[in-house]
Design a protein around this motif. Structure first.
Motif, PDB file in Angstrom:
ATOM      1  N   GLY A 128     -14.719 -19.208 -44.956  1.00  0.00           N
ATOM      2  CA  GLY A 128     -14.174 -18.598 -46.165  1.00  0.00           C
ATOM      3  C   GLY A 128     -14.891 -17.354 -46.642  1.00  0.00           C
ATOM      4  N   LEU A 129     -15.776 -16.773 -45.830  1.00  0.00           N
ATOM      5  CA  LEU A 129     -16.428 -15.523 -46.232  1.00  0.00           C
ATOM      6  C   LEU A 129     -15.544 -14.343 -45.822  1.00  0.00           C
ATOM      7  CD1 LEU A 129     -20.239 -15.943 -45.481  1.00  0.00           C
ATOM      8  CD2 LEU A 129     -19.016 -16.203 -47.642  1.00  0.00           C
ATOM      9  N   TYR A 130     -15.230 -13.519 -46.791  1.00  0.00           N
ATOM     10  CA  TYR A 130     -14.397 -12.337 -46.585  1.00  0.00           C
ATOM     11  C   TYR A 130     -15.254 -11.278 -45.918  1.00  0.00           C
ATOM     12  CZ  TYR A 130     -10.461  -9.315 -47.980  1.00  0.00           C
ATOM     13  OH  TYR A 130      -9.357  -8.493 -48.008  1.00  0.00           O
ATOM     14  N   HIS A 131     -14.774 -10.711 -44.802  1.00  0.00           N
ATOM     15  CA  HIS A 131     -15.611  -9.772 -44.044  1.00  0.00           C
ATOM     16  C   HIS A 131     -14.764  -8.722 -43.326  1.00  0.00           C
ATOM     17  CE1 HIS A 131     -14.475 -13.004 -41.265  1.00  0.00           C
ATOM     18  NE2 HIS A 131     -14.652 -12.139 -40.269  1.00  0.00           N
ATOM     19  N   GLY A 132     -15.451  -7.683 -42.876  1.00  0.00           N
ATOM     20  CA  GLY A 132     -14.809  -6.605 -42.150  1.00  0.00           C
ATOM     21  C   GLY A 132     -15.828  -5.923 -41.245  1.00  0.00           C
ATOM     22  N   VAL A 133     -15.360  -4.947 -40.490  1.00  0.00           N
ATOM     23  CA  VAL A 133     -16.221  -4.227 -39.549  1.00  0.00           C
ATOM     24  C   VAL A 133     -16.020  -2.735 -39.756  1.00  0.00           C
ATOM     25  CG1 VAL A 133     -16.720  -3.808 -37.105  1.00  0.00           C
ATOM     26  CG2 VAL A 133     -16.083  -6.106 -37.871  1.00  0.00           C
ATOM     27  N   GLN A 134     -17.143  -2.009 -39.880  1.00  0.00           N
ATOM     28  CA  GLN A 134     -17.075  -0.554 -40.037  1.00  0.00           C
ATOM     29  C   GLN A 134     -16.561   0.102 -38.757  1.00  0.00           C
ATOM     30  OE1 GLN A 134     -21.109   0.663 -40.842  1.00  0.00           O
ATOM     31  NE2 GLN A 134     -20.782   0.610 -43.052  1.00  0.00           N
ATOM     32  N   GLN A 135     -15.942   1.253 -38.928  1.00  0.00           N
ATOM     33  CA  GLN A 135     -15.586   2.066 -37.769  1.00  0.00           C
ATOM     34  C   GLN A 135     -16.870   2.412 -37.026  1.00  0.00           C
ATOM     35  OE1 GLN A 135     -13.283   5.478 -38.924  1.00  0.00           O
ATOM     36  NE2 GLN A 135     -11.616   4.229 -39.736  1.00  0.00           N
ATOM     37  N   PHE A 136     -16.736   2.735 -35.742  1.00  0.00           N
ATOM     38  CA  PHE A 136     -17.944   3.030 -34.969  1.00  0.00           C
ATOM     39  C   PHE A 136     -17.665   4.014 -33.849  1.00  0.00           C
ATOM     40  CE2 PHE A 136     -15.990  -0.573 -32.849  1.00  0.00           C
ATOM     41  CZ  PHE A 136     -16.151  -0.305 -31.503  1.00  0.00           C
ATOM     42  N   ARG A 137     -18.771   4.585 -33.343  1.00  0.00           N
ATOM     43  CA  ARG A 137     -18.776   5.392 -32.125  1.00  0.00           C
ATOM     44  C   ARG A 137     -19.826   4.793 -31.207  1.00  0.00           C
ATOM     45  NH1 ARG A 137     -19.742   9.542 -35.676  1.00  0.00           N
ATOM     46  NH2 ARG A 137     -21.678   9.967 -34.586  1.00  0.00           N
ATOM     47  N   GLY A 138     -19.479   4.674 -29.935  1.00  0.00           N
ATOM     48  CA  GLY A 138     -20.386   4.073 -28.965  1.00  0.00           C
ATOM     49  C   GLY A 138     -19.782   2.804 -28.395  1.00  0.00           C
ATOM     50  N   LYS A 139     -20.609   2.058 -27.679  1.00  0.00           N
ATOM     51  CA  LYS A 139     -20.132   0.828 -27.046  1.00  0.00           C
ATOM     52  C   LYS A 139     -20.571  -0.383 -27.865  1.00  0.00           C
ATOM     53  CE  LYS A 139     -19.922   2.640 -22.399  1.00  0.00           C
ATOM     54  NZ  LYS A 139     -20.424   2.566 -21.038  1.00  0.00           N
ATOM     55  N   ARG A 140     -19.576  -1.223 -28.177  1.00  0.00           N
ATOM     56  CA  ARG A 140     -19.814  -2.422 -28.977  1.00  0.00           C
ATOM     57  C   ARG A 140     -18.776  -3.455 -28.569  1.00  0.00           C
ATOM     58  NH1 ARG A 140     -17.216  -4.801 -32.999  1.00  0.00           N
ATOM     59  NH2 ARG A 140     -18.286  -5.741 -34.739  1.00  0.00           N
ATOM     60  N   THR A 141     -19.238  -4.645 -28.221  1.00  0.00           N
ATOM     61  CA  THR A 141     -18.350  -5.755 -27.921  1.00  0.00           C
ATOM     62  C   THR A 141     -18.790  -6.953 -28.751  1.00  0.00           C
ATOM     63  OG1 THR A 141     -17.984  -5.010 -25.659  1.00  0.00           O
ATOM     64  CG2 THR A 141     -17.478  -7.311 -26.128  1.00  0.00           C
ATOM     65  N   SER A 142     -17.838  -7.586 -29.412  1.00  0.00           N
ATOM     66  CA  SER A 142     -18.139  -8.838 -30.113  1.00  0.00           C
ATOM     67  C   SER A 142     -17.307  -9.952 -29.496  1.00  0.00           C
ATOM     68  CB  SER A 142     -17.856  -8.717 -31.606  1.00  0.00           C
ATOM     69  OG  SER A 142     -16.477  -8.553 -31.864  1.00  0.00           O
ATOM     70  N   ILE A 143     -17.948 -11.090 -29.340  1.00  0.00           N
ATOM     71  CA  ILE A 143     -17.281 -12.322 -28.935  1.00  0.00           C
ATOM     72  C   ILE A 143     -17.213 -13.169 -30.203  1.00  0.00           C
ATOM     73  CG2 ILE A 143     -17.352 -14.365 -27.460  1.00  0.00           C
ATOM     74  CD1 ILE A 143     -17.111 -11.641 -25.935  1.00  0.00           C
ATOM     75  N   ASN A 144     -16.011 -13.547 -30.589  1.00  0.00           N
ATOM     76  CA  ASN A 144     -15.795 -14.248 -31.847  1.00  0.00           C
ATOM     77  C   ASN A 144     -15.343 -15.667 -31.538  1.00  0.00           C
ATOM     78  OD1 ASN A 144     -15.918 -11.642 -33.563  1.00  0.00           O
ATOM     79  ND2 ASN A 144     -14.462 -11.220 -31.932  1.00  0.00           N
ATOM     80  N   ILE A 145     -16.020 -16.641 -32.137  1.00  0.00           N
ATOM     81  CA  ILE A 145     -15.703 -18.040 -31.874  1.00  0.00           C
ATOM     82  C   ILE A 145     -15.592 -18.785 -33.195  1.00  0.00           C
ATOM     83  CG2 ILE A 145     -16.441 -20.186 -30.755  1.00  0.00           C
ATOM     84  CD1 ILE A 145     -18.043 -18.468 -28.793  1.00  0.00           C
ATOM     85  N   ASN A 146     -14.480 -19.505 -33.349  1.00  0.00           N
ATOM     86  CA  ASN A 146     -14.290 -20.362 -34.511  1.00  0.00           C
ATOM     87  C   ASN A 146     -14.116 -21.801 -34.034  1.00  0.00           C
ATOM     88  OD1 ASN A 146     -14.319 -18.188 -36.258  1.00  0.00           O
ATOM     89  ND2 ASN A 146     -12.099 -18.052 -36.417  1.00  0.00           N
ATOM     90  N   PRO A 147     -15.021 -22.699 -34.448  1.00  0.00           N
ATOM     91  CA  PRO A 147     -14.859 -24.114 -34.125  1.00  0.00           C
ATOM     92  C   PRO A 147     -13.953 -24.807 -35.141  1.00  0.00           C
ATOM     93  CG  PRO A 147     -16.985 -23.739 -35.176  1.00  0.00           C
ATOM     94  CD  PRO A 147     -16.317 -22.403 -35.051  1.00  0.00           C
ATOM     95  N   TRP A 148     -13.075 -25.685 -34.645  1.00  0.00           N
ATOM     96  CA  TRP A 148     -12.108 -26.379 -35.494  1.00  0.00           C
ATOM     97  C   TRP A 148     -12.145 -27.876 -35.232  1.00  0.00           C
ATOM     98  CZ3 TRP A 148      -9.113 -23.789 -39.024  1.00  0.00           C
ATOM     99  CH2 TRP A 148      -9.010 -22.393 -38.885  1.00  0.00           C
TER     100      TRP A 148
END
Length: 151
Positions: A128-148
């Motif tokens: 329930g935490l409201y979040h976002g990601v800033q625009q960027f330049r360069g290489k960035r990879t995120s792996i996102n995992i939600n357990p249910w």
């Protein structure tokens, strides 16, 4: 109400496991089907959040991309159909790739916490935490995992 928590763990994986992570992922599976890196990330998350009832996880990546809007990690189908918010047990963001030359790309929370992507960094946060990601330049990879518990 439980207090919100954001946990940052650096140098999570050894190099061999880190190199095994695919950069393009989109899956929802039983925890019994989890690959080694997913299991490793969820094991660490379980040190900070109660995942004892987890049966499923969803996993996706943002390779050289980001979510466009501020959002909650939620049951998307339930929200689309009934406009109801239902959250995972926690949310995990892991960075297998984050260049030293990366400009921007920080994970931002409504409570003013800002976390800079760093290679081999895991961020685990309360549901329930409201979040976002800033625009960027360069290489960035995120792996996102939600357990249910279930979906």
């Amino acid at each position: 109400m439980e207090k919100s928590m954001i946990v940052v763990v650096d140098d999570l994986m050894n190099e061999a496991l880190l190199q095994s992570i695919p950069l393009q992922i989109k899956e929802t599976k039983s925890i019994s089907e989890a690959s080694a890196y997913v299991y490793y990330i969820l094991s660490e998350a379980g040190n900070h959040f109660d995942l004892s009832l987890m049966k499923l996880y969803e996993c996706w990546s943002h390779h050289l991309s980001r979510p466009l809007d501020w959002h909650y990690d939620k049951d998307e189908k339930l929200y689309e159909e009934k406009k109801e918010l239902r959250f995972p047990l926690c949310s995990c963001v892991f960075y297998p790739v984050a260049d030293d030359n990366l400009v921007g790309g920080q994970l931002m929370f409504k409570n003013q916490v800002v976390i800079t992507p760093k290679r081999n960094r895991l961020v685990v946060f309360s549901p329930g935490l409201y979040h976002g990601v800033q625009q960027f330049r360069g290489k960035r990879t995120s792996i996102n995992i939600n357990p249910w518990i279930d979906l």
